[in-house]
Motif scaffolding. Structure first.
Motif, PDB file in Angstrom:
ATOM      1  N   PHE A 220       0.862  -1.174   0.000  1.00 15.79           N
ATOM      2  CA  PHE A 220       0.000   0.000   0.000  1.00 15.79           C
ATOM      3  C   PHE A 220       0.902   1.229   0.000  1.00 15.79           C
ATOM      4  N   THR A 221       0.320   2.395   0.008  1.00 15.76           N
ATOM      5  CA  THR A 221       1.070   3.630  -0.238  1.00 15.76           C
ATOM      6  C   THR A 221       2.279   3.804   0.666  1.00 15.76           C
ATOM      7  N   ASP A 222       2.108   3.583   1.968  1.00 18.57           N
ATOM      8  CA  ASP A 222       3.208   3.828   2.907  1.00 18.57           C
ATOM      9  C   ASP A 222       4.075   2.601   3.181  1.00 18.57           C
ATOM     10  N   ALA A 223       3.840   1.512   2.449  1.00 20.75           N
ATOM     11  CA  ALA A 223       4.617   0.280   2.673  1.00 20.75           C
ATOM     12  C   ALA A 223       5.936   0.362   1.924  1.00 20.75           C
ATOM     13  N   ARG A 224       6.892   1.093   2.501  1.00 17.98           N
ATOM     14  CA  ARG A 224       8.171   1.319   1.820  1.00 17.98           C
ATOM     15  C   ARG A 224       9.157   0.169   2.023  1.00 17.98           C
ATOM     16  N   ALA A 225       8.851  -0.716   2.950  1.00 14.64           N
ATOM     17  CA  ALA A 225       9.729  -1.871   3.202  1.00 14.64           C
ATOM     18  C   ALA A 225       8.881  -3.034   3.697  1.00 14.64           C
ATOM     19  N   GLN A 226       9.427  -4.216   3.590  1.00 18.18           N
ATOM     20  CA  GLN A 226       8.721  -5.402   4.091  1.00 18.18           C
ATOM     21  C   GLN A 226       8.623  -5.328   5.623  1.00 18.18           C
ATOM     22  N   LYS A 227       7.484  -5.735   6.156  1.00 19.98           N
ATOM     23  CA  LYS A 227       7.275  -5.747   7.603  1.00 19.98           C
ATOM     24  C   LYS A 227       6.845  -7.134   8.046  1.00 19.98           C
ATOM     25  N   LEU A 228       7.541  -7.691   9.028  1.00 23.48           N
ATOM     26  CA  LEU A 228       7.152  -8.976   9.597  1.00 23.48           C
ATOM     27  C   LEU A 228       6.012  -8.762  10.580  1.00 23.48           C
ATOM     28  N   GLY A 229       5.009  -9.628  10.492  1.00 22.19           N
ATOM     29  CA  GLY A 229       3.881  -9.531  11.409  1.00 22.19           C
ATOM     30  C   GLY A 229       4.153 -10.230  12.723  1.00 22.19           C
ATOM     31  N   LEU A 230       3.280  -9.994  13.694  1.00 18.98           N
ATOM     32  CA  LEU A 230       3.462 -10.596  15.015  1.00 18.98           C
ATOM     33  C   LEU A 230       3.347 -12.114  14.966  1.00 18.98           C
ATOM     34  N   MET A 231       2.591 -12.643  14.004  1.00 20.27           N
ATOM     35  CA  MET A 231       2.486 -14.103  13.899  1.00 20.27           C
ATOM     36  C   MET A 231       3.834 -14.718  13.546  1.00 20.27           C
ATOM     37  N   GLU A 232       4.563 -14.079  12.645  1.00 23.05           N
ATOM     38  CA  GLU A 232       5.895 -14.583  12.308  1.00 23.05           C
ATOM     39  C   GLU A 232       6.836 -14.445  13.504  1.00 23.05           C
ATOM     40  N   LEU A 233       6.745 -13.318  14.179  1.00 27.86           N
ATOM     41  CA  LEU A 233       7.633 -13.087  15.319  1.00 27.86           C
ATOM     42  C   LEU A 233       7.349 -14.054  16.462  1.00 27.86           C
ATOM     43  N   ALA A 234       6.103 -14.522  16.540  1.00 23.08           N
ATOM     44  CA  ALA A 234       5.727 -15.435  17.625  1.00 23.08           C
ATOM     45  C   ALA A 234       5.954 -16.896  17.278  1.00 23.08           C
ATOM     46  N   SER A 235       6.338 -17.188  16.055  1.00 22.65           N
ATOM     47  CA  SER A 235       6.473 -18.583  15.629  1.00 22.65           C
ATOM     48  C   SER A 235       7.460 -19.326  16.528  1.00 22.65           C
ATOM     49  N   GLY A 236       7.030 -20.502  16.972  1.00 23.88           N
ATOM     50  CA  GLY A 236       7.795 -21.283  17.927  1.00 23.88           C
ATOM     51  C   GLY A 236       7.327 -21.056  19.345  1.00 23.88           C
ATOM     52  N   GLY A 237       6.660 -19.915  19.569  1.00 20.83           N
ATOM     53  CA  GLY A 237       6.220 -19.569  20.915  1.00 20.83           C
ATOM     54  C   GLY A 237       4.712 -19.418  21.019  1.00 20.83           C
ATOM     55  N   THR A 238       4.284 -18.329  21.649  1.00 22.05           N
ATOM     56  CA  THR A 238       2.876 -18.111  21.955  1.00 22.05           C
ATOM     57  C   THR A 238       2.442 -16.731  21.472  1.00 22.05           C
ATOM     58  N   LEU A 239       1.273 -16.670  20.835  1.00 22.44           N
ATOM     59  CA  LEU A 239       0.665 -15.402  20.445  1.00 22.44           C
ATOM     60  C   LEU A 239      -0.540 -15.166  21.341  1.00 22.44           C
ATOM     61  N   PHE A 240      -0.534 -14.051  22.061  1.00 23.49           N
ATOM     62  CA  PHE A 240      -1.625 -13.715  22.976  1.00 23.49           C
ATOM     63  C   PHE A 240      -2.452 -12.590  22.380  1.00 23.49           C
ATOM     64  N   LEU A 241      -3.712 -12.879  22.077  1.00 24.00           N
ATOM     65  CA  LEU A 241      -4.633 -11.904  21.498  1.00 24.00           C
ATOM     66  C   LEU A 241      -5.586 -11.428  22.585  1.00 24.00           C
ATOM     67  N   ASP A 242      -5.277 -10.276  23.171  1.00 27.18           N
ATOM     68  CA  ASP A 242      -6.128  -9.719  24.216  1.00 27.18           C
ATOM     69  C   ASP A 242      -7.297  -8.965  23.575  1.00 27.18           C
ATOM     70  N   GLU A 243      -8.436  -8.935  24.276  1.00 25.59           N
ATOM     71  CA  GLU A 243      -9.655  -8.278  23.790  1.00 25.59           C
ATOM     72  C   GLU A 243     -10.025  -8.783  22.390  1.00 25.59           C
ATOM     73  N   ILE A 244     -10.047 -10.095  22.237  1.00 22.21           N
ATOM     74  CA  ILE A 244     -10.307 -10.714  20.933  1.00 22.21           C
ATOM     75  C   ILE A 244     -11.696 -10.354  20.415  1.00 22.21           C
ATOM     76  N   GLY A 245     -12.624 -10.011  21.301  1.00 18.45           N
ATOM     77  CA  GLY A 245     -13.970  -9.653  20.881  1.00 18.45           C
ATOM     78  C   GLY A 245     -14.032  -8.393  20.050  1.00 18.45           C
ATOM     79  N   GLU A 246     -12.951  -7.584  20.055  1.00 23.35           N
ATOM     80  CA  GLU A 246     -12.918  -6.345  19.281  1.00 23.35           C
ATOM     81  C   GLU A 246     -12.435  -6.567  17.851  1.00 23.35           C
ATOM     82  N   MET A 247     -12.022  -7.781  17.515  1.00 21.54           N
ATOM     83  CA  MET A 247     -11.499  -8.044  16.170  1.00 21.54           C
ATOM     84  C   MET A 247     -12.625  -8.004  15.148  1.00 21.54           C
ATOM     85  N   ASN A 248     -12.403  -7.326  14.013  1.00 19.60           N
ATOM     86  CA  ASN A 248     -13.463  -7.196  13.013  1.00 19.60           C
ATOM     87  C   ASN A 248     -13.679  -8.503  12.251  1.00 19.60           C
ATOM     88  N   PRO A 249     -14.841  -8.676  11.616  1.00 15.95           N
ATOM     89  CA  PRO A 249     -15.191  -9.949  10.961  1.00 15.95           C
ATOM     90  C   PRO A 249     -14.194 -10.399   9.899  1.00 15.95           C
TER      91      PRO A 249
END
Length: 471
Positions: A220-249
């Motif tokens: 997208f317009t401001d994506a000047r470099a590749q960005k690793l997401g939290l899922m990649e950073l958490a691989s091997g470990g644990t991803l904690f999604l707090d307030e999951i009820g606020e996630m959009n459909p």
């Protein structure tokens, strides 16, 4: 000397006798039962170190006993005995916490080898649990004698043994959901891998996707470099999604796909990225009600809630209020170089009778403010009024409290910056809310905040619209 106490449950006398004699020959203590009822009588007297259970019994199933044993004492190893054609039930037993299963008929050497592995695994697990709990034994939430909290600890310890099982932690704000997510991670085999957390309510919906999945350069317009997401950073470990009820459909669909396939694509990407992680989610909302009302996907709800863990509010565990109060008083008295040593009976009554809408977070903040701003050897009711007024939005001068704070501490003791900022934010939101008669859109506009950020802070500080007083 007896090695271990083992319970054998099978409705066939010959099998019980055969296994019992073999175990006694190896110096194990053996107790035998031929039915669920007999087994329960034994369990009521003494919990074994290990149980060997047949699946089919005259008055029930071994699965019932498995569940009862695990709820009472999760560390007890259980071996299930299954007949031909019961493999599917055996898999169910494994998911319920059984160590392993034996298919009948079996050789006694096979049982002995399995039993040795189970007891050794149990020994290693208990030592690991002891060391890890000792490492963070001063954590606030471990100071609990509540049966409901002990049940929550037991579930956390048991689910930590599973590698990928998703956990949904439910409870009000301030009860310790994040703590339990950390506890599960630190007691699991993933403890030396990343623990990555994200609050789904704190990040605007349009940014949450790239935070989770990352993006490719030029996506997208401001994506000047590749960005690793939290899922990649958490691989091997644990991803904690707090307030999951606020996630959009839309993101709910993508998250479900990750949980099912264990891979995803970055925003703007075409390559599948595989991840190995456990997802722990938390909410203070009624997700089941949201599912019925169409606000949350049913398939994702059940995928997240493989293991539910409920953290009870402080008002439902009165036995913890005074021990926690004593703990916080001593901790902050030491931090601020004060001499509070005890809580008076009158102050204790106030603490126990208070409903604690903010739960442990509110209790901790109260003692941090009170020990900082007050003086004395015993904590009295009038010491608690200052913090109570601050929470209620009463017109106590914030500037005066800041001046008192600055004048009452030494450079060595320092100033609780986070607590003071929190009090300032709470006071500003309360003042603006009163001025707009609790209209959130107008309050957000007055404070020059986005509405979702205002709602997040109101949840964080347990600020609720005050009921109108009848004329």
């Amino acid at each position: 000397m007896s090695k271990a106490n083992i319970l054998v449950v099978d409705d066939q006398d010959s099998i019980r006798h055969f296994i019992g004699k073999a175990l006694e020959a190896e110096e194990y203590t053996v107790q035998a039962a031929g039915s669920v009822r007999e087994a329960r009588e034994i369990l009521a007297r003494e919990m074994p170190d290990l149980a060997i259970l047949d699946l089919k019994l005259p008055d029930g199933t071994g699965l019932e006993l498995l569940g009862e044993i695990k709820r009472a004492q999760p560390e007890v190893s259980v071996i299930m005995m299954t007949a031909f054609g019961e493999l599917e039930t055996a898999v169910e037993a494994m998911s319920g916490g059984a160590f392993w299963f034996l298919k009948k008929p079996f050789q006694i050497d096979e049982l002995m080898a399995l039993l040795g592995r189970a007891l050794e695994s149990q020994k290693v697990w208990l030592e690991l649990r002891r060391l890890r709990r000792q490492a963070f034994a001063d954590e606030d939430f471990l100071h609990s004698s509540s049966p409901r909290m002990q049940e929550a600890y037991a579930i956390a310890e048991q689910v930590a043994r599973g590698d990928n099982t998703s956990v949904l932690i439910e409870g009000e704000s301030g009860t310790g959901k994040e703590y339990f997510a950390n506890l599960i991670h630190r007691m699991s085999a993933r403890h030396d891998k990343p623990f990555v957390e994200i609050n789904c309510a704190a990040i605007p919906s349009e940014l949450l996707e790239t935070e989770l999945f990352g993006h490719e350069k030029g996506a997208f317009t401001d994506a000047r470099a590749q960005k690793l997401g939290l899922m990649e950073l958490a691989s091997g470990g644990t991803l904690f999604l707090d307030e999951i009820g606020e996630m959009n459909p839309m993101l709910q669909v993508k998250l479900l796909r990750v949980l099912e396939r264990r891979n995803f694509k970055r925003v703007g990407g075409t390559k599948d990225i595989s991840v190995n992680l456990r997802v722990i989610s938390a909410t203070n909302q009624d997700l089941e009600r949201m599912v019925k009302e169409g606000g949350f996907r049913e398939d994702l709800y059940y995928r997240l809630k493989v293991v539910p863990l409920y953290v009870p509010p402080l008002r439902e565990r009165h036995e913890d209020i005074l021990p926690l109060s004593q703990l916080f008083m001593e901790r902050f008295s030491k931090q601020f170089k004060k001499v509070f040593r005890e809580i008076s009976p009158a102050a204790e009554r106030l603490l126990v009778e208070h409903p604690w809408p903010g739960n442990i977070r509110e209790l901790r903040n109260l003692f941090e403010r009170t020990t900082l701003l007050e003086n004395g050897a015993a904590l009295e009711p009038h010491h608690l009024k200052l913090a109570a007024r601050a929470r209620s939005g009463d017109d106590v001068s914030l500037g005066q409290r800041i001046d008192e704070c600055l004048s009452s501490v030494t450079p060595e003791a320092g100033i609780p910056f986070e607590a003071m900022v929190e009090e300032l934010e709470r006071a500003l939101i309360m003042r603006a809310s009163y001025a707009t008669k609790w209209n959130q859109s107008r309050t957000a506009e007055m404070l020059q905040l986005k509405r979702d950020k205002l709602r997040y802070r109101m949840k964080l500080y347990e600020i609720h619209p005050e009921p109108e007083v009848p004329a």
